[in-house]
Design an enzyme around this catalytic site. Sequence first.
Site, PDB file in Angstrom:
ATOM      1  N   LYS A  92      -8.623 -12.583  28.447  1.00  0.00           N
ATOM      2  CA  LYS A  92      -7.315 -12.760  29.088  1.00  0.00           C
ATOM      3  C   LYS A  92      -7.248 -11.881  30.331  1.00  0.00           C
ATOM      4  O   LYS A  92      -7.164 -10.663  30.248  1.00  0.00           O
ATOM      5  CB  LYS A  92      -6.175 -12.352  28.154  1.00  0.00           C
ATOM      6  CG  LYS A  92      -4.819 -12.716  28.772  1.00  0.00           C
ATOM      7  CD  LYS A  92      -3.669 -11.915  28.212  1.00  0.00           C
ATOM      8  CE  LYS A  92      -3.205 -10.802  29.090  1.00  0.00           C
ATOM      9  NZ  LYS A  92      -2.761 -11.127  30.441  1.00  0.00           N
TER      10      LYS A  92
ATOM     11  N   GLU B 208       1.486   8.839  36.603  1.00  0.00           N
ATOM     12  CA  GLU B 208       0.695   7.911  37.417  1.00  0.00           C
ATOM     13  C   GLU B 208       1.652   6.993  38.191  1.00  0.00           C
ATOM     14  O   GLU B 208       2.435   6.263  37.584  1.00  0.00           O
ATOM     15  CB  GLU B 208      -0.214   7.071  36.521  1.00  0.00           C
ATOM     16  CG  GLU B 208      -1.173   6.203  37.319  1.00  0.00           C
ATOM     17  CD  GLU B 208      -2.014   5.276  36.453  1.00  0.00           C
ATOM     18  OE1 GLU B 208      -1.450   4.592  35.583  1.00  0.00           O
ATOM     19  OE2 GLU B 208      -3.240   5.234  36.667  1.00  0.00           O
TER      20      GLU B 208
ATOM     21  N   GLY C 268      -1.907   0.561  26.269  1.00  0.00           N
ATOM     22  CA  GLY C 268      -2.981   1.117  25.436  1.00  0.00           C
ATOM     23  C   GLY C 268      -2.439   1.659  24.121  1.00  0.00           C
ATOM     24  O   GLY C 268      -3.018   1.434  23.049  1.00  0.00           O
TER      25      GLY C 268
ATOM     26  N   CYS D 214      -7.459   3.325  39.075  1.00  0.00           N
ATOM     27  CA  CYS D 214      -7.310   4.295  37.981  1.00  0.00           C
ATOM     28  C   CYS D 214      -7.891   5.638  38.395  1.00  0.00           C
ATOM     29  O   CYS D 214      -7.495   6.670  37.881  1.00  0.00           O
ATOM     30  CB  CYS D 214      -8.005   3.780  36.733  1.00  0.00           C
ATOM     31  SG  CYS D 214      -9.699   3.290  37.019  1.00  0.00           S
TER      32      CYS D 214
ATOM     33  N   GLU E 270      -9.437   1.866  28.047  1.00  0.00           N
ATOM     34  CA  GLU E 270      -9.646   2.577  29.319  1.00  0.00           C
ATOM     35  C   GLU E 270      -8.308   2.557  30.041  1.00  0.00           C
ATOM     36  O   GLU E 270      -7.879   1.514  30.525  1.00  0.00           O
ATOM     37  CB  GLU E 270     -10.700   1.859  30.180  1.00  0.00           C
ATOM     38  CG  GLU E 270     -12.051   1.667  29.511  1.00  0.00           C
ATOM     39  CD  GLU E 270     -12.793   2.967  29.299  1.00  0.00           C
ATOM     40  OE1 GLU E 270     -12.538   3.942  30.041  1.00  0.00           O
ATOM     41  OE2 GLU E 270     -13.629   3.016  28.381  1.00  0.00           O
TER      42      GLU E 270
ATOM     43  N   GLY F 295      -6.150  -0.930  31.163  1.00  0.00           N
ATOM     44  CA  GLY F 295      -4.793  -1.102  31.672  1.00  0.00           C
ATOM     45  C   GLY F 295      -4.009   0.184  31.537  1.00  0.00           C
ATOM     46  O   GLY F 295      -4.589   1.274  31.495  1.00  0.00           O
ATOM     47  N   SER F 296      -2.694   0.053  31.438  1.00  0.00           N
ATOM     48  CA  SER F 296      -1.845   1.243  31.479  1.00  0.00           C
ATOM     49  C   SER F 296      -1.805   1.960  30.128  1.00  0.00           C
ATOM     50  O   SER F 296      -2.120   1.375  29.079  1.00  0.00           O
ATOM     51  CB  SER F 296      -0.432   0.834  31.883  1.00  0.00           C
ATOM     52  OG  SER F 296       0.092  -0.002  30.882  1.00  0.00           O
TER      53      SER F 296
HETATM   54  P1  NAD Z   1      -1.021  -3.279  32.134  1.00  0.00           P
HETATM   55  O1  NAD Z   1      -1.226  -2.388  30.953  1.00  0.00           O
HETATM   56  O2  NAD Z   1       0.360  -3.638  32.490  1.00  0.00           O
HETATM   57  O3  NAD Z   1      -1.790  -4.670  31.913  1.00  0.00           O
HETATM   58  C1  NAD Z   1      -3.161  -4.737  31.624  1.00  0.00           C
HETATM   59  C2  NAD Z   1      -3.457  -6.005  30.846  1.00  0.00           C
HETATM   60  O4  NAD Z   1      -2.812  -5.917  29.576  1.00  0.00           O
HETATM   61  C3  NAD Z   1      -2.913  -7.266  31.508  1.00  0.00           C
HETATM   62  O5  NAD Z   1      -3.811  -8.330  31.299  1.00  0.00           O
HETATM   63  C4  NAD Z   1      -1.619  -7.500  30.765  1.00  0.00           C
HETATM   64  O6  NAD Z   1      -1.175  -8.837  30.784  1.00  0.00           O
HETATM   65  C5  NAD Z   1      -1.998  -7.059  29.357  1.00  0.00           C
HETATM   66  N1  NAD Z   1      -0.869  -6.678  28.514  1.00  0.00           N
HETATM   67  C6  NAD Z   1       0.339  -6.200  28.906  1.00  0.00           C
HETATM   68  N2  NAD Z   1       1.121  -5.992  27.828  1.00  0.00           N
HETATM   69  C7  NAD Z   1       0.400  -6.344  26.738  1.00  0.00           C
HETATM   70  C8  NAD Z   1       0.660  -6.355  25.349  1.00  0.00           C
HETATM   71  N3  NAD Z   1       1.836  -5.979  24.847  1.00  0.00           N
HETATM   72  N4  NAD Z   1      -0.315  -6.750  24.507  1.00  0.00           N
HETATM   73  C9  NAD Z   1      -1.527  -7.110  24.987  1.00  0.00           C
HETATM   74  N5  NAD Z   1      -1.820  -7.161  26.313  1.00  0.00           N
HETATM   75  C10 NAD Z   1      -0.876  -6.765  27.176  1.00  0.00           C
HETATM   76  O7  NAD Z   1      -1.791  -2.605  33.351  1.00  0.00           O
HETATM   77  P2  NAD Z   1      -1.894  -3.134  34.875  1.00  0.00           P
HETATM   78  O8  NAD Z   1      -0.628  -2.848  35.584  1.00  0.00           O
HETATM   79  O9  NAD Z   1      -2.438  -4.509  34.896  1.00  0.00           O
HETATM   80  O10 NAD Z   1      -3.044  -2.177  35.456  1.00  0.00           O
HETATM   81  C11 NAD Z   1      -2.805  -0.904  35.952  1.00  0.00           C
HETATM   82  C12 NAD Z   1      -3.194   0.159  34.942  1.00  0.00           C
HETATM   83  O11 NAD Z   1      -4.556   0.000  34.574  1.00  0.00           O
HETATM   84  C13 NAD Z   1      -3.087   1.554  35.518  1.00  0.00           C
HETATM   85  O12 NAD Z   1      -2.526   2.414  34.562  1.00  0.00           O
HETATM   86  C14 NAD Z   1      -4.540   1.937  35.793  1.00  0.00           C
HETATM   87  O13 NAD Z   1      -4.802   3.317  35.809  1.00  0.00           O
HETATM   88  C15 NAD Z   1      -5.232   1.255  34.647  1.00  0.00           C
HETATM   89  N6  NAD Z   1      -6.654   1.059  34.925  1.00  0.00           N
HETATM   90  C16 NAD Z   1      -7.548   1.806  34.206  1.00  0.00           C
HETATM   91  C17 NAD Z   1      -8.912   1.695  34.470  1.00  0.00           C
HETATM   92  C18 NAD Z   1      -9.919   2.492  33.674  1.00  0.00           C
HETATM   93  O14 NAD Z   1     -11.079   2.109  33.650  1.00  0.00           O
HETATM   94  N7  NAD Z   1      -9.543   3.586  33.032  1.00  0.00           N
HETATM   95  C19 NAD Z   1      -9.355   0.812  35.467  1.00  0.00           C
HETATM   96  C20 NAD Z   1      -8.402   0.062  36.178  1.00  0.00           C
HETATM   97  C21 NAD Z   1      -7.056   0.187  35.897  1.00  0.00           C
END
Ligand code: NAD
Length: 488
Positions: free
Chosen positions: A173, A375, A231, A280, A246, A226-227
Amino acid sequence: MRTNKIFIGGKWVNSSSGKTFESFNPANGRSLGKFPQGNKSDVDNAVRAAWKAYPGWSQTPAPERAEILFTVRDLLKQNKKELAKCITMEMGKVLAESEGDVQEAIDVFEYMAGEGRRLFGHTTPSELPDKFCMTLRVPVGVFGVITPWNFPFALPAWKIAPALICGNTVVFKPSSDTPLCGIRFVELLVKAGVPAGVVNLVTGSGKDVGTPIIRHENIRGISFTGSRNTGKFIAENAGLKKVGLELGGKNGIIVMDDADLDLAVDGAVWGGFGTTGQRCTAASRVIVHKKVQKDFEKKFIARIKKLRLGSGLDSKVDVGPLVNESAVEKVQKYVGIGKKEGAGLLCGGKKLKGLFFEPTVFSDAKKGMTVAQEEIFGPVVTIIPVKNFREAIDVINSVDYGLSSSIFTRSIDNAFKAIQKIEAGITYINSSTTGAEVHLPFGGVKQTGNGTREAGMEGIDEFSETKTVYVDYSGRLQKAQDIEWGEK
Ligand code: NAD
């Protein structure tokens, strides 16, 4: 307008809801097409297709699986420019960075294809005679792969390449901000010969597609980037799956009084404003020695004033738009908080037309301020002055996150002490906080994740299980730990 489909069991199909959502170019607001809003029933179908494909794929010899991964690498190479354009159009970063995104995917497919002829286990002596001990890597099963929008090719590649080489099948996804990139990525896998059902794609929101994936009883592994909030939700809801998280960062650059200031400025500008601060590993804090603070700030601001904002497709532009309206609102909110808490605004601070935001710098901040702790994920850098190395370490470690870090210094003592004392998964010496290479592990400590690493040899651990094998050729039932039982 292009209406797209999801990909299940080797076929492009409509989602069962029949609903769609749009993806927009953040530089000009134009629609890039309609995308299926998937739901639980699509996820169920995708999981079934992934299990159907699993016996065939997991039993294919790894070097044979690797041939397909090498072909993916070649196709990524051939299409690099056009794919980069797709990335820039869908999430906004400048073309040079989007090409870097595709290059990272190329590198990781090449690296993980090489793993097809390694996937090492180990052998070790037994404590008993005529007994042989070894470990093997075996696949986990079906993996749910959930990715953000900021690296729409590199991040799916970081997960799907090792998942495939280890023999897993995948339900993928992508972020609902980058569904087109997700589709382009999967089209390429299909063209390279990934068999039907081995990778399935369901587009849609986190709530409608992501949550059914993480809660699915027939999914054995989750790989998420993601965030932090998402997580945490996954950690609480995935149950007893193998979960890799991550998450975010609040990465700091330390600039010591003996640093090459021009080099440090280069590192801070690139780390702070590359990808419009939406990495990130973005350098959102600069922890600068008071002795050089004024000089550093003068040079830093002079460089920032030269940054050109605009569409990432324009080769003269340095900084693209933010990804969407809520990202702009978030940055605005934090700029307001920074001002209220008394951080000094050195430059920027204003929203511009569309989704553009001025590169913004706060100075003379204290380590506990919100803009020095949370962040922001936008073009905002907070400068925190310190009086010595000890205080610099205290400040850099004062956040909940622990992804990347950096120190600019000419002192080898400071450099090695920083390596030892900074709480982060990654530490750069005399370089910025961003710049991962795919043959080294990537990931963070503290609330940046749950201890897994991606890329490099460690990247294989997340997507495989270790099986321990004992072969006894003594002809007797030998018992470990010297146990004598039933022999009297
Ligand atoms: P996000 O957590 O909003 O979304 C990430 C993914 O999770 C998306 O596909 C989203 O649709 C999905 N998602 C959202 N809610 C969900 C739920 N309840 N259940 C399952 N899936 C869900 O993050 P974002 O805004 O897309 O990305 C930015 C974040 O990602 C920042 O915090 C950034 O630091 C982090 N990031 C981390 C790394 C790393 O390797 N550590 C790399 C890139 C980005």
